[in-house]
Design a protein around this motif. Structure first.
Motif, PDB file in Angstrom:
ATOM      1  N   TYR A   1       0.860  -1.189   0.000  1.00  0.00           N
ATOM      2  CA  TYR A   1       0.000   0.000   0.000  1.00  0.00           C
ATOM      3  C   TYR A   1       0.891   1.232   0.000  1.00  0.00           C
ATOM      4  O   TYR A   1       1.831   1.321   0.797  1.00  0.00           O
ATOM      5  N   TRP A   2       0.618   2.146  -0.933  1.00  0.00           N
ATOM      6  CA  TRP A   2       1.311   3.435  -0.942  1.00  0.00           C
ATOM      7  C   TRP A   2       0.305   4.526  -0.656  1.00  0.00           C
ATOM      8  O   TRP A   2      -0.742   4.605  -1.292  1.00  0.00           O
ATOM      9  N   ARG A   3       0.649   5.382   0.294  1.00  0.00           N
ATOM     10  CA  ARG A   3      -0.138   6.591   0.561  1.00  0.00           C
ATOM     11  C   ARG A   3       0.714   7.761   0.116  1.00  0.00           C
ATOM     12  O   ARG A   3       1.832   7.949   0.605  1.00  0.00           O
ATOM     13  N   VAL A   4       0.210   8.528  -0.838  1.00  0.00           N
ATOM     14  CA  VAL A   4       0.984   9.626  -1.417  1.00  0.00           C
ATOM     15  C   VAL A   4       0.463  10.941  -0.848  1.00  0.00           C
ATOM     16  O   VAL A   4      -0.717  11.265  -0.969  1.00  0.00           O
ATOM     17  N   GLU A   5       1.359  11.694  -0.228  1.00  0.00           N
ATOM     18  CA  GLU A   5       1.034  12.992   0.366  1.00  0.00           C
ATOM     19  C   GLU A   5       1.809  14.073  -0.383  1.00  0.00           C
ATOM     20  O   GLU A   5       2.847  13.807  -0.985  1.00  0.00           O
ATOM     21  N   GLU A   6       1.312  15.292  -0.314  1.00  0.00           N
ATOM     22  CA  GLU A   6       1.992  16.420  -0.950  1.00  0.00           C
ATOM     23  C   GLU A   6       2.842  17.156   0.081  1.00  0.00           C
ATOM     24  O   GLU A   6       2.367  17.498   1.164  1.00  0.00           O
ATOM     25  N   GLU A   7       4.103  17.374  -0.256  1.00  0.00           N
ATOM     26  CA  GLU A   7       5.011  18.179   0.570  1.00  0.00           C
ATOM     27  C   GLU A   7       5.712  19.167  -0.345  1.00  0.00           C
ATOM     28  O   GLU A   7       6.459  18.742  -1.239  1.00  0.00           O
ATOM     29  N   ASP A   8       5.451  20.437  -0.165  1.00  0.00           N
ATOM     30  CA  ASP A   8       6.080  21.490  -0.967  1.00  0.00           C
ATOM     31  C   ASP A   8       5.890  21.258  -2.468  1.00  0.00           C
ATOM     32  O   ASP A   8       6.803  21.492  -3.266  1.00  0.00           O
TER      33      ASP A   8
ATOM     34  N   ALA B   1       5.289   4.110   2.020  1.00  0.00           N
ATOM     35  CA  ALA B   1       5.115   2.726   1.575  1.00  0.00           C
ATOM     36  C   ALA B   1       4.897   1.814   2.777  1.00  0.00           C
ATOM     37  O   ALA B   1       5.623   1.904   3.773  1.00  0.00           O
ATOM     38  N   TYR B   2       3.900   0.945   2.653  1.00  0.00           N
ATOM     39  CA  TYR B   2       3.565  -0.029   3.690  1.00  0.00           C
ATOM     40  C   TYR B   2       3.634  -1.424   3.097  1.00  0.00           C
ATOM     41  O   TYR B   2       3.303  -1.631   1.932  1.00  0.00           O
ATOM     42  N   GLU B   3       4.038  -2.380   3.944  1.00  0.00           N
ATOM     43  CA  GLU B   3       4.048  -3.779   3.545  1.00  0.00           C
ATOM     44  C   GLU B   3       3.202  -4.573   4.520  1.00  0.00           C
ATOM     45  O   GLU B   3       3.128  -4.241   5.713  1.00  0.00           O
ATOM     46  N   LEU B   4       2.593  -5.624   4.038  1.00  0.00           N
ATOM     47  CA  LEU B   4       1.707  -6.442   4.851  1.00  0.00           C
ATOM     48  C   LEU B   4       2.489  -7.354   5.778  1.00  0.00           C
ATOM     49  O   LEU B   4       3.404  -8.052   5.348  1.00  0.00           O
TER      50      LEU B   4
ATOM     51  N   ARG C   1      -2.175  -9.532   9.601  1.00  0.00           N
ATOM     52  CA  ARG C   1      -3.015  -8.919   8.561  1.00  0.00           C
ATOM     53  C   ARG C   1      -3.125  -7.416   8.807  1.00  0.00           C
ATOM     54  O   ARG C   1      -4.195  -6.816   8.725  1.00  0.00           O
ATOM     55  N   SER C   2      -1.977  -6.793   9.076  1.00  0.00           N
ATOM     56  CA  SER C   2      -1.916  -5.338   9.231  1.00  0.00           C
ATOM     57  C   SER C   2      -0.671  -4.848   8.500  1.00  0.00           C
ATOM     58  O   SER C   2       0.253  -5.613   8.250  1.00  0.00           O
ATOM     59  N   TYR C   3      -0.687  -3.562   8.149  1.00  0.00           N
ATOM     60  CA  TYR C   3       0.464  -2.988   7.457  1.00  0.00           C
ATOM     61  C   TYR C   3       1.486  -2.475   8.450  1.00  0.00           C
ATOM     62  O   TYR C   3       1.133  -1.979   9.527  1.00  0.00           O
ATOM     63  N   VAL C   4       2.737  -2.592   8.043  1.00  0.00           N
ATOM     64  CA  VAL C   4       3.827  -1.977   8.784  1.00  0.00           C
ATOM     65  C   VAL C   4       4.477  -0.966   7.858  1.00  0.00           C
ATOM     66  O   VAL C   4       4.611  -1.212   6.652  1.00  0.00           O
ATOM     67  N   PRO C   5       4.854   0.200   8.380  1.00  0.00           N
ATOM     68  CA  PRO C   5       5.533   1.183   7.528  1.00  0.00           C
ATOM     69  C   PRO C   5       6.863   0.605   7.053  1.00  0.00           C
ATOM     70  O   PRO C   5       7.637   0.094   7.854  1.00  0.00           O
ATOM     71  N   ALA C   6       7.110   0.661   5.756  1.00  0.00           N
ATOM     72  CA  ALA C   6       8.360   0.147   5.200  1.00  0.00           C
ATOM     73  C   ALA C   6       9.375   1.266   5.023  1.00  0.00           C
ATOM     74  O   ALA C   6      10.511   1.161   5.480  1.00  0.00           O
ATOM     75  N   VAL C   7       8.953   2.347   4.347  1.00  0.00           N
ATOM     76  CA  VAL C   7       9.861   3.460   4.085  1.00  0.00           C
ATOM     77  C   VAL C   7       9.037   4.664   3.623  1.00  0.00           C
ATOM     78  O   VAL C   7       7.942   4.499   3.090  1.00  0.00           O
TER      79      VAL C   7
END
Length: 193
Positions: A138-145, A152-155, A160-166
């Motif tokens: 799962y990628w969540r894309v946010e705007e910065e400047d 990026a999250y990986e399962l 059955r939950s996501y962990v932040p990858a990078v």
């Protein structure tokens, strides 16, 4: 007060089912189903959001290996009561021009580009639902400047939950779910007058 149109009334006491979306011709474009309730995308999108989605679709399509389809605004049938519509996804599925949804088993990556009206759903509700359905990335894309930043999250399969990858700023280089390289700062360049 204006009466609720008849088509908006759930067909059964427990609400709408995922398959009902294919028969709701009157529903606005970009209608999702979350926990048996219809969710409409009624507010206008910002240009930054639209251009970011388009740029990501083009970049991922160009880098996807054979057998991987990249589509925008196609729903994922998570279960009987949930059929969200991510901004884009990558799926290991054959091309089918009449397809209206993908399944979690086919879906390799889901990407949501956060807008003010979708922030809560993208950061919490969809994050949980996609993970519970077993979608690996799962990628969540946010705007910065003015530039996209990809969270990026990986399962984590057992929970059955996501962990932040990078968190990718300026550039993105990954091999998950396939080899992808993106110049994030140059992804949505401002056009000169």
């Amino acid at each position: 007060m204006t009466a609720v149109p008849e088509w908006m009334r759930p067909p059964r006491p427990e609400g709408w089912y995922a398959d009902d979306l294919d028969t709701l011709a009157e529903a606005p474009r970009h209608t999702e189903l979350i926990d048996g309730a219809l969710v409409f995308m009624m507010s206008p999108q910002r240009v930054w959001h639209a251009r970011t989605v388009t740029a990501l679709v083009n970049a991922l399509t160009n880098q996807a290996p054979p057998g991987v389809e990249v589509d925008r605004e196609i729903t994922i049938r998570l279960d009987r009561w949930n059929r969200p519509e991510p901004d884009l996804l990558a799926a290991a599925a054959p091309y089918d021009p009449s397809r209206t949804f993908y399944t979690p088993e086919e879906t390799l990556l889901v990407v949501e580009v956060v807008s003010p009206e979708s922030a809560h759903r993208d950061r919490t509700v969809k994050l949980r639902k996609y993970a519970e359905a077993g979608i690996a990335n799962y990628w969540r894309v946010e705007e910065e400047d003015g530039s996209p930043v990809v969270h990026a999250y990986e399962l984590d399969e057992p929970t059955r939950s996501y962990v932040p990858a990078v968190i990718h700023r300026h550039g993105l280089r990954t091999t998950t779910p396939f080899e992808i390289t993106l110049d994030l700062d140059g992804l949505v360049p401002a056009r000169k007058a």
